[in-house]
Design an enzyme around this catalytic site. Structure first.
Site, PDB file in Angstrom:
ATOM      1  N   LYS A  58      21.480 -26.698  -4.235  1.00 41.65           N
ATOM      2  CA  LYS A  58      22.257 -26.795  -2.700  1.00 41.65           C
ATOM      3  C   LYS A  58      21.304 -26.153  -1.710  1.00 41.65           C
ATOM      4  O   LYS A  58      20.333 -25.311  -1.969  1.00 41.65           O
ATOM      5  CB  LYS A  58      23.563 -26.201  -2.653  1.00 41.65           C
ATOM      6  CG  LYS A  58      23.811 -24.727  -3.135  1.00 41.65           C
ATOM      7  CD  LYS A  58      25.148 -24.666  -3.634  1.00 41.65           C
ATOM      8  CE  LYS A  58      25.185 -23.205  -3.565  1.00 41.65           C
ATOM      9  NZ  LYS A  58      26.544 -22.748  -4.146  1.00 41.65           N
ATOM     10  N   TYR A  85      11.173  -5.410  22.793  1.00 44.52           N
ATOM     11  CA  TYR A  85      12.054  -5.462  23.646  1.00 44.52           C
ATOM     12  C   TYR A  85      13.036  -4.580  23.608  1.00 44.52           C
ATOM     13  O   TYR A  85      13.362  -3.744  22.694  1.00 44.52           O
ATOM     14  CB  TYR A  85      13.015  -6.685  23.196  1.00 44.52           C
ATOM     15  CG  TYR A  85      12.335  -7.934  23.561  1.00 44.52           C
ATOM     16  CD1 TYR A  85      12.181  -8.506  25.117  1.00 44.52           C
ATOM     17  CD2 TYR A  85      12.088  -9.124  22.722  1.00 44.52           C
ATOM     18  CE1 TYR A  85      11.823  -9.624  25.388  1.00 44.52           C
ATOM     19  CE2 TYR A  85      11.463 -10.184  22.997  1.00 44.52           C
ATOM     20  CZ  TYR A  85      11.385 -10.577  24.498  1.00 44.52           C
ATOM     21  OH  TYR A  85      10.882 -11.818  24.704  1.00 44.52           O
TER      22      TYR A  85
HETATM   23  C1  LIG Z   1      26.262 -21.941  -5.510  1.00 34.48           C
HETATM   24  C2  LIG Z   1      26.951 -22.111  -6.791  1.00 34.48           C
HETATM   25  C3  LIG Z   1      26.307 -21.805  -7.990  1.00 34.48           C
HETATM   26  C4  LIG Z   1      25.062 -20.994  -8.138  1.00 34.48           C
HETATM   27  O1  LIG Z   1      25.320 -19.706  -7.955  1.00 34.48           O
HETATM   28  P1  LIG Z   1      24.388 -18.563  -7.760  1.00 34.48           P
HETATM   29  O2  LIG Z   1      25.019 -17.398  -7.699  1.00 34.48           O
HETATM   30  O3  LIG Z   1      23.493 -18.850  -6.816  1.00 34.48           O
HETATM   31  O4  LIG Z   1      23.630 -18.765  -9.281  1.00 34.48           O
HETATM   32  C5  LIG Z   1      27.120 -22.139  -9.236  1.00 34.48           C
HETATM   33  N1  LIG Z   1      28.167 -22.975  -9.107  1.00 34.48           N
HETATM   34  C6  LIG Z   1      28.792 -23.019  -8.012  1.00 34.48           C
HETATM   35  C7  LIG Z   1      30.069 -23.812  -7.818  1.00 34.48           C
HETATM   36  C8  LIG Z   1      28.247 -22.786  -6.799  1.00 34.48           C
HETATM   37  O5  LIG Z   1      28.935 -23.152  -5.531  1.00 34.48           O
END
Ligand SMILES: *Cc1c(COP(=O)(O)O)cnc(C)c1O
Length: 383
Positions: free
Chosen positions: A51, A271
């Site tokens: 994702k 800044y």
């Molecule tokens: C993002 C996600 C993962 C992966 O999680 P990590 O902690 O990055 O390994 C797995 N299952 C679901 C449902 C997720 O949303």
């Protein structure tokens, strides 16, 4: 006086580039997948979570690389991410974690994406679509075992078990749930979620089962089931925060010195004049700022002098003062002169400045840091 030729070719434009460079080490990525795949053993599939553009690293390159390494199952969050991936990987299994978006069944169907059904409502819609086509369609079912974000309740699970008409013409090929506290191994919710998940599994003897993200893999074999779904660990984030990181760094951000100056004792830098030199200092200005994913919290001020550090020629140097949009200032007073010149390379993130350390300074998690790696970078892939 003659004009010099304008650099018009793409190559000239590229070599004229002044943005910091993001390199994705695909060899390290493959090693990370192989390590997790070995850890879960033969009976368990090691899937890949892609994702948010593969946690900022580039979903299609990561997808192709890990497919060729042996991965066959991929999870994206959104249908459009699935469509992009499908174009590269015609034979992969692709699940859409955020479920079935209303009215978009045909996208899933056309690109052979499997929705992770999160409610009876979604199941009913997918089932109606399947019946309309007079075809059996695959899907995963997500159960809420305690995180209360996505997934159907166990009561609904019982209903689906008793009244299979909700699932008419759906082939449930995966049952899954998600752990809320896997990175805190002693948290009581882990065992509770495991227990609830085992009860749901009994209702679907024919489907594959999956519970664990990266950190869940390290909770032990009880948490592995038929498939694990690592994300962050593949990209080099530490899945065992209380222990040293077993994963290799994947994202490397290399910037360069664009300016150097001497600043007398007691003068401000950056800044807000938030940081004043405690001694006669050498300050280097580097071409990466918050527009490039360097959160403002990694900077420093006289009240909060501990900022993050960068790595120059074998030495660490602290970020001095606030982070600008496109730049940071670094105190290089203690760095040997031979490493200090305009154009000299500076590691912002990578083998020495690891993503977990940088995330700590930014008071966030490596996930957010990786995802926010700016659109300004071109991604280079090291094979
Ligand atoms: C993002 C996600 C993962 C992966 O999680 P990590 O902690 O990055 O390994 C797995 N299952 C679901 C449902 C997720 O949303």
């Amino acid at each position: 006086m003659t004009h010099s030729a304008a650099p018009t070719s793409a190559r000239a434009a590229h070599s004229a580039g002044g943005a910091a460079k993001l390199t994705i080490d695909l060899t390290a990525l493959r090693s990370n997948w192989c390590y997790l795949n070995g850890k879960v053993g033969d009976g368990c599939t090691c899937a890949v979570v892609l994702k948010a553009n593969g946690y900022g690293t580039g979903a299609t390159e990561v997808g192709k690389t890990l497919y060729h390494t042996g991965a066959r199952v991929f999870f994206v969050a959104l249908p459009e991410e699935g469509i992009d991936l499908r174009k590269e990987l015609p034979h992969a299994e692709i699940y859409v974690l955020n479920g079935l978006f209303r009215g978009r069944e045909k996208f899933y169907y056309d690109f052979n994406l499997k929705p992770v059904l999160n409610s009876l409502e979604e199941a009913t819609e997918w089932s109606a679509f399947a019946q309309g086509l007079d075809e059996e369609l695959s899907a995963a079912l997500h159960f809420d075992t305690g995180m209360h974000r996505l997934g159907m309740s166990i009561e609904d699970a019982l209903k689906t078990g008793e009244s299979p008409h909700f699932l008419k013409d759906i082939k449930i090929d995966l049952i899954m749930s998600h752990l809320a506290c896997a990175d805190t191994p002693d948290h009581e919710l882990n065992a509770k979620q495991l227990d609830r998940f085992q009860r749901v599994c009994e209702l679907f003897p024919g489907a594959r089962k999956s519970l664990s993200n990266s950190a869940g893999i390290f909770l032990g074999a009880d948490y592995h089931f038929d498939m694990v779904r690592p994300g962050i660990a593949l990209y080099g984030g530490n899945p065992v925060p209380d222990d040293s990181n077993p994963m290799l760094p994947v994202a490397h951000v290399l910037a360069e010195i664009i300016s150097l100056r001497e600043v007398p004792t007691g003068d401000p830098v950056g800044y807000g004049a938030s940081r004043v030199t405690p001694r006669k200092s050498r300050i280097a200005t580097i071409n990466a700022g918050y527009a490039d994913g360097l959160h403002r919290l990694v900077g420093s001020s006289d009240d909060q002098p501990d900022g993050a550090r960068v790595y120059i020629g074998g030495h660490f140097a602290p970020i001095f003062g606030r982070v600008s949009m496109d730049m940071i200032a670094v105190d290089v007073t203690d760095i040997p002169e031979e490493h200090l010149s305009r154009g000299a390379p500076v590691e912002i993130m990578g083998a020495h400045v690891n993503v977990d350390e940088l995330a700590n300074f930014a008071q966030t998690i490596p996930y957010e840091l990786l995802c926010s790696l700016g659109a300004r970078y071109t991604r280079h892939y090291k094979r």
